[in-house]
Design a protein around this motif. Sequence first.
Motif, PDB file in Angstrom:
ATOM      1  N   ALA A  15       0.802  -1.217   0.000  1.00  0.00           N
ATOM      2  CA  ALA A  15       0.000   0.000   0.000  1.00  0.00           C
ATOM      3  C   ALA A  15       0.833   1.264   0.000  1.00  0.00           C
ATOM      4  CB  ALA A  15      -0.914   0.001   1.221  1.00  0.00           C
ATOM      5  N   ALA A  22      -9.966   5.358   6.834  1.00  0.00           N
ATOM      6  CA  ALA A  22     -10.889   5.373   5.701  1.00  0.00           C
ATOM      7  C   ALA A  22     -12.088   6.229   6.080  1.00  0.00           C
ATOM      8  CB  ALA A  22     -11.334   3.951   5.398  1.00  0.00           C
ATOM      9  N   LEU A  41     -12.477   1.456  -1.245  1.00  0.00           N
ATOM     10  CA  LEU A  41     -12.583  -0.004  -1.346  1.00  0.00           C
ATOM     11  C   LEU A  41     -13.410  -0.350  -2.578  1.00  0.00           C
ATOM     12  CD1 LEU A  41     -13.535  -1.763   2.030  1.00  0.00           C
ATOM     13  CD2 LEU A  41     -11.393  -1.909   0.778  1.00  0.00           C
ATOM     14  N   GLN A  45     -13.609  -5.902  -2.724  1.00  0.00           N
ATOM     15  CA  GLN A  45     -12.845  -5.844  -1.478  1.00  0.00           C
ATOM     16  C   GLN A  45     -13.764  -5.708  -0.270  1.00  0.00           C
ATOM     17  OE1 GLN A  45     -10.301  -2.547  -2.656  1.00  0.00           O
ATOM     18  NE2 GLN A  45      -8.498  -3.814  -2.266  1.00  0.00           N
ATOM     19  N   TYR A  46     -14.841  -4.963  -0.475  1.00  0.00           N
ATOM     20  CA  TYR A  46     -15.827  -4.782   0.595  1.00  0.00           C
ATOM     21  C   TYR A  46     -16.392  -6.144   1.002  1.00  0.00           C
ATOM     22  CZ  TYR A  46     -20.107  -2.896   2.844  1.00  0.00           C
ATOM     23  OH  TYR A  46     -21.125  -2.591   3.707  1.00  0.00           O
ATOM     24  N   LEU A 189      -7.047  -8.639  -0.234  1.00  0.00           N
ATOM     25  CA  LEU A 189      -7.293  -7.566   0.723  1.00  0.00           C
ATOM     26  C   LEU A 189      -6.016  -7.383   1.537  1.00  0.00           C
ATOM     27  CD1 LEU A 189      -9.796  -5.812   1.665  1.00  0.00           C
ATOM     28  CD2 LEU A 189      -9.955  -7.408   3.553  1.00  0.00           C
ATOM     29  N   TRP A 193      -5.528  -1.827   3.707  1.00  0.00           N
ATOM     30  CA  TRP A 193      -6.976  -1.665   3.761  1.00  0.00           C
ATOM     31  C   TRP A 193      -7.538  -2.115   5.086  1.00  0.00           C
ATOM     32  CZ3 TRP A 193      -9.229   1.696   1.270  1.00  0.00           C
ATOM     33  CH2 TRP A 193      -8.838   2.026  -0.030  1.00  0.00           C
ATOM     34  N   ARG A 196      -6.725   0.397   7.763  1.00  0.00           N
ATOM     35  CA  ARG A 196      -7.537   1.603   7.620  1.00  0.00           C
ATOM     36  C   ARG A 196      -8.944   1.368   8.155  1.00  0.00           C
ATOM     37  NH1 ARG A 196      -4.077   3.067   3.465  1.00  0.00           N
ATOM     38  NH2 ARG A 196      -4.823   1.543   1.980  1.00  0.00           N
ATOM     39  N   ALA A 197      -9.529   0.238   7.765  1.00  0.00           N
ATOM     40  CA  ALA A 197     -10.891  -0.055   8.206  1.00  0.00           C
ATOM     41  C   ALA A 197     -10.937  -0.168   9.730  1.00  0.00           C
ATOM     42  CB  ALA A 197     -11.376  -1.346   7.563  1.00  0.00           C
TER      43      ALA A 197
END
Length: 724
Positions: A15, A22, A41, A45-46, A189, A193, A196-197
């Motif tokens: 990344a 996010a 996203l 990816q979600y 993933l 990410w 961040r989530a």
Amino acid sequence: MSGGTQSQTTNKLKAPKPATKAVAAVRPSSLLEDYPKLNGLTPAQYTKLQTLCGPRWIDLLFHLPTKMLDRSATPTIAAAPVGETVTLIVQVLRRQPLPPRHIKRPMTIDVTDGSAPLRVMYFNPGYWLERAYPVGETVILSGKIETDNKGRKLIHPDVWSLPKSEDNANTKINHVARIWPLYPLTAGLGQGWLSRAILTALDVAEDCPLPEWLPASLREQHNLPTFTEALKAAHNPQTEADLQPNAPARTRLALDELYATQLALQHARVANRGQRGIAHGKSHLLTDRFLASLPFPLTQDQQNALTEIRADLSAPRPMLRLLQGDVGSGKTMVALLSLLKVIENGHQGVLMAPTEILAQQLYANAVKYLQPLGITVGLLTGSMSAAQKKRLKDHIRQGFVQLTVGTHALTEDSVVFDKLGLAVIDEQHRFGVKQRVALSANQPLAPDMLIMTATPIPRTLALTAFGDMDTSILAQKPPGRTPITTLVMADDKLAQIAQRLQGVIAKGEQAYWVCPLVEESEESDLSDATSRYNWLKQVYGDKVALLHGKMKPKDKDDIMQAFKRHEYSVLVSTTVIEVGVDVPNATVMVIEHAERFGLSQLHQLRGRVGRGALASHCILIYTAPLSPFAQERLQALRDSEDGFYLAEKDLELRGPGEVLGARQSGEMKTRLADLHHHKHLMPVAHQLGSAALTRPLNAAQRNALALLLTTFHKETAADWLRGG
Ligand code: ADP
Ligand code: MG
């Protein structure tokens, strides 16, 4: 908790984008809401994030890091230690032009912090590098320092831009140059990410904290952080110790989970107790006649269990009792006596087994012992013809059949009892709660339930899996049993073992020879047992029989019965004989690939022999090399015949899934608690659960507990709020 196999990618975190939080489209008002698709996203990816962690903000926070990466700032390039991960603040001096798209060539960027030059290299450069490394600007880099004859270099570091304003720049540096938690990943993933989530979810936790559900005194006594503090600490490990199950944050979260489970189970139990059940009458004429006809007296444990069961049966509330006892401890006898009491007081009984063979054996026992007393016994299994089934079901509905033995076919909607009084379920861990409920359907009064298990369940697990279910235990075995000698041998002794069977057969005794399930694939399973069967046939001819899972139930039964009648001396089989089958004349149990079985399973298999007065042997054959765990398992088995001890050991060595079987463990899967490492929390959680159900609660406390349930067991929270 999840192992670290997925986190090998950790040192090449791709990344390039800053790991800021996010942005959520909607400001959430609770951790228990589902999170939206976070900006940036992709929909795919979600979906992956939801599958990996779960749909709610809180689910993101329950995805705990398994490793960490120290990205603390390194003072200067010159001082950066070679071979270690460093984080540097540097100025971009020069950037090589990007090679044309079709040409694979590394790209070098020269940077410095004044102390020394540094080359940054990317072997698969892309356009994003132009944006990430603007010449003349300052960036943060993190990666592993290497050297060659041209000096120091960083290959594929992670890079962050530095904001212009000093305040923002410092915030950014503090954010990047720290210890990073590393999470178990899923393909497609990345760490970036996920972090961040999770950071965003931590903000939600901060903004809308859940109320405290643990008593303050308990938190003080065990030195536990608040729920929000625990979440923050769990995602901000500072040392390796913070990643361990006994870290304060993880202990707190594990306790929360166990507390919620206890609350849910005990609440369901209280609701069950509140149902109206049958107060079975006191008639015991038939029971007395039956006992008088038995060639042996009941053991003390059997008598105690019966007393407990009878007290439950005559009370006007439904019984939910677990009868635990090692193989051969005499559970079936207790079951038949319990059923007899219910039947002689005007109700029907059910005896349910997990497999066809076992149902047939139970049926044979029921017929042998109960039919002489004038009781009508029926057998219902999946393999019966439709016409047979229909006739039996009619008789069950009319109340003509007093005891029905069978498999899960008994739980079909079309089976309607006239007056079901007691259901005895053998080997509960293969049945779910659903089946239990199905049996009670259509009954005006809740039938009593007796659940028998031959897998001794460690106390810690019993609490988790069954909550407050009442328990009777048959610890002693009926007298006249000689201990089983257990031997552990390598598979190069196979021929020798086959040879030694000759002596056993000459004495007129019988042997089992078990080949394992290979990867649960019935094909290879079959070939293993079949080739062993052919091999043994060369020595013992038609004294050898083969039994495997692919055979028709009727054929299996025929073979089993023939073996029981001693028409065969050696029975080669897959694990279909695992539970319950009773051949007192069998004195040798050979188990191939013993290293593939769990302790509890091996113990069950071993229990097939030693059922009479004859000296018995269990020979565990392993294929080298033996893992230390497997070695410990086999040793434990050689040294002990105590099912409870072995179950504890199995739990310690392999975890709860293996002890209880996949199905049950699926139902009681834990996310934060580790049933081995957090064993000591079980009694605390149990205590908390019963306190919550017995003490008066104010509205705030009730609400806090509803949120605790919603957090861990969403389905049960509604029941709780309805005030059941
Ligand atoms: P489990 O169901 O716990 O595996 P069983 O009820 O099948 O055990 O009992 C194993 C064997 O012991 C059976 O052959 C049974 O007839 C016999 N048995 C049961 N209770 C006694 C007892 N009190 N004394 C002697 N033998 C018994
Ligand atoms: Mg009752």
